[in-house]
Write an enzyme that holds these catalytic residues in place. Sequence first.
Site, mmCIF file in Angstrom:
data_model
loop_
_atom_site.group_PDB
_atom_site.id
_atom_site.type_symbol
_atom_site.label_atom_id
_atom_site.label_comp_id
_atom_site.label_asym_id
_atom_site.label_seq_id
_atom_site.Cartn_x
_atom_site.Cartn_y
_atom_site.Cartn_z
ATOM 1 N N ASP A 139 6.144 48.910 -14.575
ATOM 2 C CA ASP A 139 4.756 48.706 -14.992
ATOM 3 C C ASP A 139 4.390 47.252 -14.721
ATOM 4 O O ASP A 139 5.090 46.566 -13.981
ATOM 5 C CB ASP A 139 4.549 49.146 -16.455
ATOM 6 C CG ASP A 139 5.277 48.241 -17.435
ATOM 7 O OD1 ASP A 139 5.888 47.235 -16.991
ATOM 8 O OD2 ASP A 139 5.243 48.536 -18.641
ATOM 9 N N HIS A 189 18.029 48.024 -13.770
ATOM 10 C CA HIS A 189 18.272 46.749 -14.434
ATOM 11 C C HIS A 189 19.665 46.785 -15.076
ATOM 12 O O HIS A 189 20.010 47.775 -15.730
ATOM 13 C CB HIS A 189 17.199 46.515 -15.505
ATOM 14 C CG HIS A 189 17.352 45.197 -16.175
ATOM 15 N ND1 HIS A 189 17.023 44.004 -15.562
ATOM 16 C CD2 HIS A 189 17.831 44.865 -17.404
ATOM 17 C CE1 HIS A 189 17.292 43.013 -16.376
ATOM 18 N NE2 HIS A 189 17.783 43.502 -17.499
ATOM 19 N N MET A 229 13.943 40.770 -5.507
ATOM 20 C CA MET A 229 13.801 39.636 -6.419
ATOM 21 C C MET A 229 12.371 39.098 -6.479
ATOM 22 O O MET A 229 12.140 37.903 -6.344
ATOM 23 C CB MET A 229 14.781 38.521 -6.003
ATOM 24 C CG MET A 229 16.238 38.940 -6.021
ATOM 25 S SD MET A 229 16.764 39.566 -7.625
ATOM 26 C CE MET A 229 16.954 38.016 -8.488
#
Length: 214
Positions: free
Chosen positions: A155, A123, A104
Amino acid sequence: MGESSYIRDLINLAMLISGRGSNMDAILAAIRSGRIKDAKPCIVISNKPGAAGLKIASEKYGIPTKVVPSDGLKGWQYDQIVVTTLHEFGVTPESGLVCLAGFMRILSPEFVRQYKMRIMNIHPALLPSFPGLHAQKQALDYGVKVSGCTVHFVDEGMDSGPVILQKAVPVIEGDNEESLSARILEQEHKLYPEAVSLFCEGRIKIDDRRVSIT
Ligand code: GRF
């Protein structure tokens, strides 16, 4: 030496977690069962001391774990400690792969640049839809009929890196955040090991931001 005696170098694998660690568990199970070949799990790092995944990594799989607490450290200040730890355990930009599995924190540009296309994340939505937190709730609130999960390279943006694999999961009548999350999670546990396996077999090619599987 026969023609088939080609030996591939193992990819040294690190997993970064903050909590439950079910995706980490799925990846480690796939390595143990031989569904992922060519990977050596080297270290599991958590920014949270109480992360349940730490116990799974050490007790179920005997993988070294390390807590690197955030304690107000920002960006590269924090990430450089993580990167030092990765090097200590042999997970380098040359031979390593870093899997974010419910970690997180947003990674700093420095970390991402050093491990370019060697950091993956999962995700729980079909990116570029619903990036960020509570992706399953975002999908429900929007009213989409199909959501799913995405494994992508990391990225410098938020959930914006090149997409490696995606799996669609239908939203069904009466779904709530919990039920949809559970059905997506089931697919995450298949998709993430598959992506790691492709990477370790050297089958992922990237052209700009388009990923092809060879
Ligand atoms: C998963 O839903 C994953 O998609 C997201 O965070 C959650 C982590 O769950 N990035 P777990 O710790 O792997 O069980």
